[in-house]
Scaffold this motif. Structure first.
Motif, PDB file in Angstrom:
ATOM      1  N   ILE A 193       0.851  -1.191   0.000  1.00  0.00           N
ATOM      2  CA  ILE A 193       0.000   0.000   0.000  1.00  0.00           C
ATOM      3  C   ILE A 193       0.889   1.245   0.000  1.00  0.00           C
ATOM      4  CG2 ILE A 193      -1.800   1.250   1.239  1.00  0.00           C
ATOM      5  CD1 ILE A 193      -2.670  -1.419  -0.030  1.00  0.00           C
ATOM      6  N   ASP A 194       0.687   2.095  -0.981  1.00  0.00           N
ATOM      7  CA  ASP A 194       1.551   3.249  -1.226  1.00  0.00           C
ATOM      8  C   ASP A 194       1.497   4.240  -0.061  1.00  0.00           C
ATOM      9  OD1 ASP A 194       3.066   5.292  -2.285  1.00  0.00           O
ATOM     10  OD2 ASP A 194       1.993   5.390  -4.197  1.00  0.00           O
ATOM     11  N   GLY A 195       2.626   4.427   0.627  1.00  0.00           N
ATOM     12  CA  GLY A 195       2.696   5.391   1.707  1.00  0.00           C
ATOM     13  C   GLY A 195       3.071   6.785   1.250  1.00  0.00           C
ATOM     14  N   ARG A 196       3.251   6.984  -0.065  1.00  0.00           N
ATOM     15  CA  ARG A 196       3.707   8.267  -0.585  1.00  0.00           C
ATOM     16  C   ARG A 196       2.647   9.005  -1.408  1.00  0.00           C
ATOM     17  NH1 ARG A 196       9.372   8.474  -1.599  1.00  0.00           N
ATOM     18  NH2 ARG A 196       8.942  10.425  -2.680  1.00  0.00           N
ATOM     19  N   ASN A 197       1.632   8.312  -1.864  1.00  0.00           N
ATOM     20  CA  ASN A 197       0.634   8.948  -2.720  1.00  0.00           C
ATOM     21  C   ASN A 197      -0.757   8.609  -2.207  1.00  0.00           C
ATOM     22  OD1 ASN A 197      -0.347  10.505  -4.872  1.00  0.00           O
ATOM     23  ND2 ASN A 197       1.072   9.602  -6.335  1.00  0.00           N
ATOM     24  N   SER A 207       4.038   0.691   2.114  1.00  0.00           N
ATOM     25  CA  SER A 207       5.352   0.687   1.462  1.00  0.00           C
ATOM     26  C   SER A 207       6.399   1.391   2.310  1.00  0.00           C
ATOM     27  CB  SER A 207       5.251   1.352   0.084  1.00  0.00           C
ATOM     28  OG  SER A 207       4.879   2.721   0.202  1.00  0.00           O
ATOM     29  N   CYS A 208       5.978   2.418   3.032  1.00  0.00           N
ATOM     30  CA  CYS A 208       6.842   3.200   3.919  1.00  0.00           C
ATOM     31  C   CYS A 208       5.947   3.769   5.011  1.00  0.00           C
ATOM     32  CB  CYS A 208       7.550   4.317   3.144  1.00  0.00           C
ATOM     33  SG  CYS A 208       6.418   5.517   2.388  1.00  0.00           S
ATOM     34  N   SER A 209       6.478   4.643   5.831  1.00  0.00           N
ATOM     35  CA  SER A 209       5.645   5.302   6.838  1.00  0.00           C
ATOM     36  C   SER A 209       4.535   6.108   6.167  1.00  0.00           C
ATOM     37  CB  SER A 209       6.504   6.229   7.691  1.00  0.00           C
ATOM     38  OG  SER A 209       5.697   7.037   8.527  1.00  0.00           O
ATOM     39  N   LEU A 210       3.374   6.164   6.826  1.00  0.00           N
ATOM     40  CA  LEU A 210       2.262   6.975   6.332  1.00  0.00           C
ATOM     41  C   LEU A 210       2.407   8.447   6.722  1.00  0.00           C
ATOM     42  CD1 LEU A 210      -0.681   4.486   7.018  1.00  0.00           C
ATOM     43  CD2 LEU A 210       0.343   5.068   4.808  1.00  0.00           C
ATOM     44  N   LEU A 211       3.565   8.805   7.240  1.00  0.00           N
ATOM     45  CA  LEU A 211       3.885  10.197   7.551  1.00  0.00           C
ATOM     46  C   LEU A 211       3.658  11.110   6.354  1.00  0.00           C
ATOM     47  CD1 LEU A 211       5.443  12.375   9.314  1.00  0.00           C
ATOM     48  CD2 LEU A 211       7.539  11.476   8.267  1.00  0.00           C
ATOM     49  N   HIS A 212       3.771  10.564   5.147  1.00  0.00           N
ATOM     50  CA  HIS A 212       3.789  11.380   3.937  1.00  0.00           C
ATOM     51  C   HIS A 212       2.415  11.595   3.310  1.00  0.00           C
ATOM     52  CE1 HIS A 212       8.117  10.901   4.250  1.00  0.00           C
ATOM     53  NE2 HIS A 212       7.931   9.602   4.362  1.00  0.00           N
ATOM     54  N   VAL A 213       1.359  11.105   3.968  1.00  0.00           N
ATOM     55  CA  VAL A 213       0.004  11.308   3.443  1.00  0.00           C
ATOM     56  C   VAL A 213      -0.878  11.902   4.548  1.00  0.00           C
ATOM     57  CG1 VAL A 213       0.176   9.459   1.729  1.00  0.00           C
ATOM     58  CG2 VAL A 213      -0.688   8.937   4.023  1.00  0.00           C
ATOM     59  N   PRO A 214      -2.010  12.529   4.177  1.00  0.00           N
ATOM     60  CA  PRO A 214      -2.918  13.105   5.185  1.00  0.00           C
ATOM     61  C   PRO A 214      -3.605  12.020   6.005  1.00  0.00           C
ATOM     62  CG  PRO A 214      -3.313  14.042   2.998  1.00  0.00           C
ATOM     63  CD  PRO A 214      -2.442  12.848   2.808  1.00  0.00           C
ATOM     64  N   TYR A 215      -4.323  12.467   7.036  1.00  0.00           N
ATOM     65  CA  TYR A 215      -4.941  11.547   7.990  1.00  0.00           C
ATOM     66  C   TYR A 215      -6.112  10.754   7.418  1.00  0.00           C
ATOM     67  CZ  TYR A 215      -2.407  12.662  12.268  1.00  0.00           C
ATOM     68  OH  TYR A 215      -1.448  12.762  13.242  1.00  0.00           O
ATOM     69  N   SER A 216      -7.155  11.449   6.985  1.00  0.00           N
ATOM     70  CA  SER A 216      -8.379  10.727   6.647  1.00  0.00           C
ATOM     71  C   SER A 216      -9.250  11.526   5.692  1.00  0.00           C
ATOM     72  CB  SER A 216      -9.180  10.409   7.916  1.00  0.00           C
ATOM     73  OG  SER A 216     -10.414   9.807   7.601  1.00  0.00           O
ATOM     74  N   LEU A 217      -9.941  10.808   4.828  1.00  0.00           N
ATOM     75  CA  LEU A 217     -10.916  11.436   3.935  1.00  0.00           C
ATOM     76  C   LEU A 217     -12.201  11.818   4.660  1.00  0.00           C
ATOM     77  CD1 LEU A 217     -10.581   9.188   0.760  1.00  0.00           C
ATOM     78  CD2 LEU A 217     -10.245  11.667   0.819  1.00  0.00           C
TER      79      LEU A 217
END
Length: 767
Positions: A293-297, A327-337
């Motif tokens: 699961i993409d942690g960057r996009n 795939s990486c930390s979810l630090l790079h995406v927002p919290y929630s829709l």
């Protein structure tokens, strides 16, 4: 059973709660409120992950400022200028390292900051020398593991691994390699690992993102030495080795697969081209953590494709040796829709933020353990999102496609070479030696933010808001005139974020209300979403630039964000090459540049702070990226006359290895961040014999301290000792948006005085 994991979770808060608590602490010192907010953020993250059935929930992924700074404190790697620290590092020292400090107790500059691999996240760079010593100087990982345990969560503590810590550091002494510190560093890491094991941790996630880089034989040997010792001395602890942001090069992969660790994580998103061969070669004695699961996009995952890859891994590994993860930390995406009521239903159906990505991991894990039928509805929603997005008329604009096809090579080149342009520009502007200017933005004060909020809520009319912005713009012009700056800026009071502002006026972009992502410390950005073809329906900056220029006889720079930075700092569509999207943006910026020139703006700055950030992690892929990235900048800038001066700005990057690409931008003036490194970054330009003009930053805008005149003058002396004075501009490191007016005026006044002082010195020397 196939298990699930996340490598890290967002930490700033769904509504930027931590940002507000940090900034309150910096203003009034309320430690209790800060710590209570931080604890609430951690508890909420653990609860959310637990509710989605995540088996390996991280702890110590939270940070008050930066995870690498946290490691410096944990390991006691405190530069001498911050004073002796006998016990644990206190908050005052922690934030002084991050931001600098100027008070009755100390006047110290911050540590350097640079980009975290190819992301827009910034980390604090460890300062390492032969004199660096290590000891446990923070209880943070132990305290947060215990905190989670008290709340009923058995977590997997996260630590930046020892080899990457050293590789990401900066040697502060010539001829010294940070890897020489490994014998002193490893015992402290071992002590930390043993301490976590004694608290009841069964496994620890050691992040070694440098494994995705092209390593030397010596560096691979260091990895073997490090992890063999960890296995010998802490056998009771399962080590989960984590690499991300790319595939592992074959030599690194073979080495990593032979390390005595319990599990290895592979990024199946960024490493998609080779992930199947990596799975086939994976050792039979280890657990595979598969980052599906993409942690960057922020695009919804293709669960069908992810499930197919997971089944391939299951056939190789068996269900007791497979972990499905981000795939990486979810630090790079927002919290929630859940908070995004402003997005239309179709677009929203294409997206997944951090919380939704947890749902995707949960669905994939359940499909593996219970069968696909157990989550058939989730899989169908995923498939529908793929079909509708790729077929939607919203994503394709025939006129944009026609214009792209009509691009010719000469459109990416100025009419004359720089030497000829420079003669024309010197005569046209008649500026003094060492001209002074700023990078662009001025303080976004409480009053500016309040006026913008009132306007957006309908509590202030458009006419009243425009008059307010005009008054702020004129104030900014008058302040600059009073201080004696040579080239002015309009201050950007009408703008929010340097990318969001432009994206809001370009077709093909969408925007969130709460899609905040941490950039560094309390600095958050809300990246636009590029979902379709990009075009500019109308001018974006001309009116405000022309208004500011009408207020003064001095030149006022037009301020634009460059195509590469708009691309890099957005969530970008993944249904076409990034280079194509970048060219579309470049054409839109080209139109704006030409309109600014037609409106009488003689200097136009096109900022590209993200140029280096976009570099692929493998050097073998650099040339392809740099070719199209520099072409896109030139395409945006090259439609103007010789006397129009094109500026660009870059910050917090290393330039040595991309200096040819920077030169190929052919900007008349480039301004760069150099104050934290004391002009070291200029060496790349000196060694290359960079021909164009350059503005090395003489003070750090990310710190609240105001340097003295002699401090800035000393930096200018260092600059003029490296480069011809007639090619040097004088400016801060970056924009002043985050600063207050009192410190801004004080610092700029000091900067102007330093420039005048150096002009006098140079004049005396010339005589």
């Amino acid at each position: 059973m196939t298990r699930s994991a996340t490598l890290g979770y967002p930490r700033i808060g769904p509504r930027r709660e931590l940002k507000k608590a940090l900034e309150t602490y910096w203003s009034d010192g309320d430690t209790q409120a800060l710590q209570e907010t931080a604890a609430a953020m951690r508890a909420a993250a653990w609860a959310t992950q637990k509710s989605h059935g995540i088996d390996y929930i991280p702890s110590n992924d939270f940070s008050l400022y930066d995870q690498v700074l946290d490691m410096c404190c944990l390991l006691g790697a405190i530069p001498e200028r911050f004073g002796r620290v006998d016990g644990d590092v206190d908050l005052a020292t922690y934030f002084a390292m991050a931001r600098g400090a100027q008070d009755g107790k100390r006047d110290v500059a911050a540590m350097e900051m640079t980009k975290w691999f190819d992301t827009n996240y910034h980390y604090i760079v460890p300062e390492l020398s032969p004199q660096t010593s290590f000891r446990i100087a923070s209880r943070k990982p132990f305290d947060e593991f215990a905190e989670a345990k008290s709340l009923g969560y058995a977590t997997r503590p996260v630590l930046l691994g020892p080899v990457s810590f050293l590789m990401l550091g900066k040697a502060t002494q010539d001829g010294f390699a940070p890897s020489e510190l490994l014998p002193a560093l490893l015992p402290v890491y071992l002590e930390v690992l043993k301490g976590l094991a004694a608290q009841g941790a069964e496994c620890v996630q050691l992040d070694e993102p440098c494994l995705t880089l092209e390593l030397s034989d010596r560096e691979r040997a260091i990895y073997r030495e490090t992890f063999e010792r960890i296995a010998r001395e802490v056998p009771e602890l399962s080590i989960h080795l984590t690499a991300y942001f790319d595939e592992l090069p074959v030599d690194n992969r073979d080495m990593a697969f032979a390390l005595p660790v319990a599990a290895i994580h592979l990024d199946a998103v960024r490493g998609a081209e080779t992930i199947e061969s990596a799975i086939d070669a994976f050792p039979s004695d280890k657990t595979l953590s598969l980052g599906l699961i993409d942690g960057r996009n922020i695009w919804r995952a293709d669960l069908e494709a992810a499930h197919k890859l997971a089944q391939h891994a299951l056939a190789r590994m068996g269900d007791d040796r497979l972990i499905l993860s981000t795939s990486c930390s979810l630090l790079h995406v927002p919290y929630s829709l859940e908070l995004e009521s402003g997005l239309d239903d179709e677009l929203k159906s294409w997206l997944a933020f951090a919380q939704e990505k947890l749902g995707e991991i949960e669905a994939l894990t359940r499909a593996m353990n219970e069968g696909r039928a157990a989550v058939a509805d989730v899989f169908e929603a995923s498939a529908k999102a793929q079909r509708t997005r790729f077929a939607s008329e919203r994503t394709h604009n025939p006129k944009v496609r026609e214009r792209m096809a009509a691009i010719t090579p000469d459109m990416a080149h100025r009419k004359s070479a720089f030497a000829m342009r420079r003669r024309t520009q010197l005569a046209h502007f008649a500026l003094p030696k060492l001209p002074t200017t700023t990078i662009g933005s001025f303080p976004q004060t409480k009053e500016v933010r309040q006026a913008r909020a009132k306007f957006r809520k309908g509590e202030m009319t458009g006419e009243a808001y425009e008059e307010f912005l005009k008054a702020e713009t004129e104030r900014g012009i008058r302040v600059q005139e009073k201080l004696g700056l040579d080239v002015l800026v309009h201050g950007e009071f009408e703008r929010t974020d340097m990318v969001e502002y432009f994206g809001e006026m370009l077709d093909g972009f969408a925007f969130t209300k709460f899609g905040w992502v941490q950039s560094y410390g309390s600095r958050c950005v809300k990246p636009p979403i590029i979902f379709g073809d990009v075009s500019r329906p109308h001018p974006m900056t001309v009116e405000w630039s022309a208004y500011a220029q009408s207020l003064t006889e001095k030149p006022v720079k037009g301020m634009l964000t460059g195509p590469v930075t708009i691309l890099q700092w957005s969530f970008v569509r993944n249904d076409q090459p990034r280079s194509e999207t970048c060219r579309q943006i470049a054409l839109a910026i080209r139109d704006e540049v030409n309109d600014l020139e037609a409106a009488g703006i003689g200097m136009i700055q096109i900022d590209e702070p993200a140029l280096r950030e976009g570099l692929p992690l493998r050097r073998s892929r650099w040339n392809e990226y740099l070719d199209w990235a520099s072409e896109c900048f030139r395409l945006s800038a090259s439609g103007v006359k010789d006397e129009t001066q094109i500026h660009t700005h870059m910050c917090y990057s290393e330039f040595n290895d991309i200096i040819e690409a920077i030169a190929s931008l052919d900007a008349d003036v480039i301004s760069i961040e150099t104050s934290r490194s004391r002009m070291e970054l200029l060496d790349a330009f000196v060694n290359y014999e960079y021909p164009n003009e350059i503005g090395p930053g003489v003070y750090d805008i990310h710190s609240p301290r105001v340097p003295k005149t002699e401090e800035m003058a000393d930096l200018l002396r260092l600059a003029t000792s490296r480069l011809p004075a007639e090619h040097i501009w004088v400016n801060p490191d970056c924009g002043l948006k985050t600063r207050g007016w009192p410190e801004t005026e004080a610092a700029l006044g000091t900067m102007v005085e330093a420039a005048r002082s150096l002009r006098a010195e140079l004049g005396v020397a010339a005589e």
